[in-house]
Write an enzyme that holds these catalytic residues in place. Sequence first.
Site, PDB file in Angstrom:
ATOM      1  N   ASN A  11       0.808  -1.237   0.000  1.00 53.31           N
ATOM      2  CA  ASN A  11       0.000   0.000   0.000  1.00 53.31           C
ATOM      3  C   ASN A  11       0.835   1.278   0.000  1.00 53.31           C
ATOM      4  OD1 ASN A  11       0.646  -0.648   2.714  1.00 53.31           O
ATOM      5  ND2 ASN A  11      -0.974   0.678   3.436  1.00 53.31           N
ATOM      6  N   GLU A  66       3.333  -5.527  12.269  1.00 46.20           N
ATOM      7  CA  GLU A  66       2.416  -4.393  12.052  1.00 46.20           C
ATOM      8  C   GLU A  66       1.323  -4.896  11.128  1.00 46.20           C
ATOM      9  OE1 GLU A  66       2.720  -1.622  13.621  1.00 46.20           O
ATOM     10  OE2 GLU A  66       4.699  -1.979  14.448  1.00 46.20           O
ATOM     11  N   CYS A  75      -3.367   1.614   6.218  1.00 48.53           N
ATOM     12  CA  CYS A  75      -3.787   0.864   7.406  1.00 48.53           C
ATOM     13  C   CYS A  75      -4.388   1.800   8.454  1.00 48.53           C
ATOM     14  CB  CYS A  75      -2.602   0.103   7.980  1.00 48.53           C
ATOM     15  SG  CYS A  75      -1.194   1.181   8.285  1.00 48.53           S
ATOM     16  N   GLU A  94       7.146   0.321  16.026  1.00 46.86           N
ATOM     17  CA  GLU A  94       8.207   0.868  15.182  1.00 46.86           C
ATOM     18  C   GLU A  94       8.391   2.333  15.539  1.00 46.86           C
ATOM     19  OE1 GLU A  94       6.586  -0.258  11.238  1.00 46.86           O
ATOM     20  OE2 GLU A  94       8.206  -1.726  11.197  1.00 46.86           O
TER      21      GLU A  94
HETATM   22  P1  NAD Z   1       0.182  -9.496   2.967  1.00 47.26           P
HETATM   23  O1  NAD Z   1       0.186 -10.004   4.346  1.00 47.26           O
HETATM   24  O2  NAD Z   1      -0.514 -10.272   1.924  1.00 47.26           O
HETATM   25  O3  NAD Z   1       1.680  -9.312   2.412  1.00 47.26           O
HETATM   26  C1  NAD Z   1       2.622  -8.500   3.063  1.00 47.26           C
HETATM   27  C2  NAD Z   1       4.011  -8.985   2.707  1.00 47.26           C
HETATM   28  O4  NAD Z   1       4.208 -10.281   3.247  1.00 47.26           O
HETATM   29  C3  NAD Z   1       4.267  -9.124   1.205  1.00 47.26           C
HETATM   30  O5  NAD Z   1       5.586  -8.773   0.916  1.00 47.26           O
HETATM   31  C4  NAD Z   1       4.049 -10.608   0.984  1.00 47.26           C
HETATM   32  O6  NAD Z   1       4.727 -11.112  -0.148  1.00 47.26           O
HETATM   33  C5  NAD Z   1       4.621 -11.189   2.250  1.00 47.26           C
HETATM   34  N1  NAD Z   1       4.123 -12.524   2.610  1.00 47.26           N
HETATM   35  C6  NAD Z   1       2.929 -13.075   2.315  1.00 47.26           C
HETATM   36  N2  NAD Z   1       2.858 -14.335   2.819  1.00 47.26           N
HETATM   37  C7  NAD Z   1       4.031 -14.553   3.468  1.00 47.26           C
HETATM   38  C8  NAD Z   1       4.565 -15.655   4.183  1.00 47.26           C
HETATM   39  N3  NAD Z   1       3.878 -16.787   4.345  1.00 47.26           N
HETATM   40  N4  NAD Z   1       5.792 -15.543   4.717  1.00 47.26           N
HETATM   41  C9  NAD Z   1       6.511 -14.402   4.571  1.00 47.26           C
HETATM   42  N5  NAD Z   1       6.060 -13.330   3.885  1.00 47.26           N
HETATM   43  C10 NAD Z   1       4.833 -13.402   3.340  1.00 47.26           C
HETATM   44  O7  NAD Z   1      -0.367  -8.004   3.050  1.00 47.26           O
HETATM   45  P2  NAD Z   1      -0.669  -7.018   1.850  1.00 47.26           P
HETATM   46  O8  NAD Z   1      -1.936  -7.451   1.189  1.00 47.26           O
HETATM   47  O9  NAD Z   1       0.551  -6.823   1.042  1.00 47.26           O
HETATM   48  O10 NAD Z   1      -0.927  -5.642   2.634  1.00 47.26           O
HETATM   49  C11 NAD Z   1      -2.153  -5.229   3.123  1.00 47.26           C
HETATM   50  C12 NAD Z   1      -2.236  -5.450   4.624  1.00 47.26           C
HETATM   51  O11 NAD Z   1      -1.169  -4.770   5.265  1.00 47.26           O
HETATM   52  C13 NAD Z   1      -3.506  -4.880   5.232  1.00 47.26           C
HETATM   53  O12 NAD Z   1      -4.022  -5.816   6.130  1.00 47.26           O
HETATM   54  C14 NAD Z   1      -3.026  -3.638   5.971  1.00 47.26           C
HETATM   55  O13 NAD Z   1      -3.809  -3.247   7.065  1.00 47.26           O
HETATM   56  C15 NAD Z   1      -1.678  -4.074   6.411  1.00 47.26           C
HETATM   57  N6  NAD Z   1      -0.833  -2.923   6.725  1.00 47.26           N
HETATM   58  C16 NAD Z   1      -0.528  -2.673   8.031  1.00 47.26           C
HETATM   59  C17 NAD Z   1       0.249  -1.571   8.358  1.00 47.26           C
HETATM   60  C18 NAD Z   1       0.623  -1.270   9.777  1.00 47.26           C
HETATM   61  O14 NAD Z   1       1.506  -0.444   9.982  1.00 47.26           O
HETATM   62  N7  NAD Z   1       0.018  -1.887  10.758  1.00 47.26           N
HETATM   63  C19 NAD Z   1       0.718  -0.732   7.347  1.00 47.26           C
HETATM   64  C20 NAD Z   1       0.375  -1.025   6.023  1.00 47.26           C
HETATM   65  C21 NAD Z   1      -0.394  -2.129   5.722  1.00 47.26           C
END
Ligand code: NAD
Length: 480
Positions: A150, A248, A282, A461
């Site tokens: 995002n 996060e 997020c 963080e």
């Molecule tokens: P996601 O969990 O699908 O992927 C995030 C990252 O993790 C990607 O690089 C992905 O390739 C990797 N990943 C996926 N499966 C994995 C595994 N089994 N092992 C290791 N790495 C793996 O999330 P997304 O769809 O990319 O992002 C959206 C989500 O992120 C939303 O839920 C949003 O709320 C959250 N988000 C949270 C924050 C925060 O600061 N809390 C900030 C931004 C986004």
Amino acid sequence: MEKLSNFIDGTYCPPVSGSYIDNYEPATGKVYCHIPDSDDKDVEQAVKAAETAFPVWSAMSAEKRGEILVKLSEGIRSRMDEFVAAESRDNGKPISLAASVDIPRAISNFHFFATAIEHFASESHYMEGLGVNYTVRKPLGIVGCISPWNLPLYLFSWKIAPALAAGNCVIAKPSEITPYTAYLLGKVAQEAGLPAGVLNILHGLGGKVGDAIVKHPKIKAISFTGGTKTGEYIARTAAPMFKKLSLELGGKNPNIIFADCDFDEMIKTTIRSSFANQGQICLCGSRIFVERAIYDKFKTVFVEKIAKSKVSNPEDPEANLGAVVSKPHMEKVLSYVELAKEEGGTILTGGERVLLEGDYSEGYYIRPTVIEGLAYDCRTNQEEIFGPVVTITPFDTEEEVLMMANSTMYGLAATLWTSDLQRAHRMADKIQSGIVWINSWLVRDLRTPFGGVKASGVGREGGWEALRFFTEPKNVFVKY
Ligand code: NAD
């Protein structure tokens, strides 16, 4: 068509398997480059490079490391236009947003931690008549940084910068959906004189190369930002290996509006906190609670303004919203609009895909959507949608709105609008979230702790929190 490369040991290299995956441009719905489909073999190469680099990097003075990271920050600034264009194309966000938020923040992240490390100090504890304890904080070694799509470079650099500043070597993986600016970062690292092997950037699927990073025994910590389900899996995998974990995760943030607020300021900010980055931040406030005395006024003004928002291709300087990040994500968001209708909601504006013309006819555009008439505990109001969709709900008392605000499994951020200072403090104290903004939204001071409670994550963080995460304290006692 362009093929991106991994960045290992200071050079760009193809994935060991020779396999690539498609990268789509959200604005057009078309594939525009290929990215490495990396696996455990690439992780192994990166770990070897990092192992070799670690003794030199960790022994370098904080001042010298900081100097290199300042150069990295300046290197991004000098390629501003290239980074802005790449972020917008990869993610679908308006150019104006990438230029005003994403890339400036990535520059600040490196600059902030480059200088912070020179002020990072550890404690000492004197024991009367006995002696003194002093605590040394040492880098962990090799750490893994995994980030979402995002805010691609913004969140990637938010992890990498403190990890490097603290003297660690990094294996980093951007989202496979938005890899481009992370790919460009390798060039900047080379130009800044970052020693080979200190920062290694691997591309590919989460379940494959991401999983291999999490499972590698020589990677001592995982800093992860992404979905709650993925975070849960990573915790389950890494915890038995006794890795340090910073998670996060998702959010479903309340935006609570009292009748005594500055109405115009609240409306202006609520438009941003609802739909900035197509609602894919997020921290966006997707559940809007409005005190009943101003509910009708809020609804009329808000819906009228939102209905006039321009959904357009990211290069259009007048675009308020660009494309959402991918076809599956667009379908997920639209499925929640259908669910909201089934749950008894009324769509006040939006609720549908926008079909643009010409090159953009297959892009992933959604009209900003406002829904009312839903129970606070229905699925639409409990599950993270992460798109341009908000619900509005009236409330009568502080107790009632607190109960509704705290009813989800998440607890990342909350926004409060009121001119009653005592109420603001009272509410902030009782809201279950890691971050509360009062009469504002997304004002970020990089020194403050950032993160969520409940299913929104573990750890914090930002500032000293990040530098503490990326170091291991060792206490030494000296007897008199
Ligand atoms: P996601 O969990 O699908 O992927 C995030 C990252 O993790 C990607 O690089 C992905 O390739 C990797 N990943 C996926 N499966 C994995 C595994 N089994 N092992 C290791 N790495 C793996 O999330 P997304 O769809 O990319 O992002 C959206 C989500 O992120 C939303 O839920 C949003 O709320 C959250 N988000 C949270 C924050 C925060 O600061 N809390 C900030 C931004 C986004």
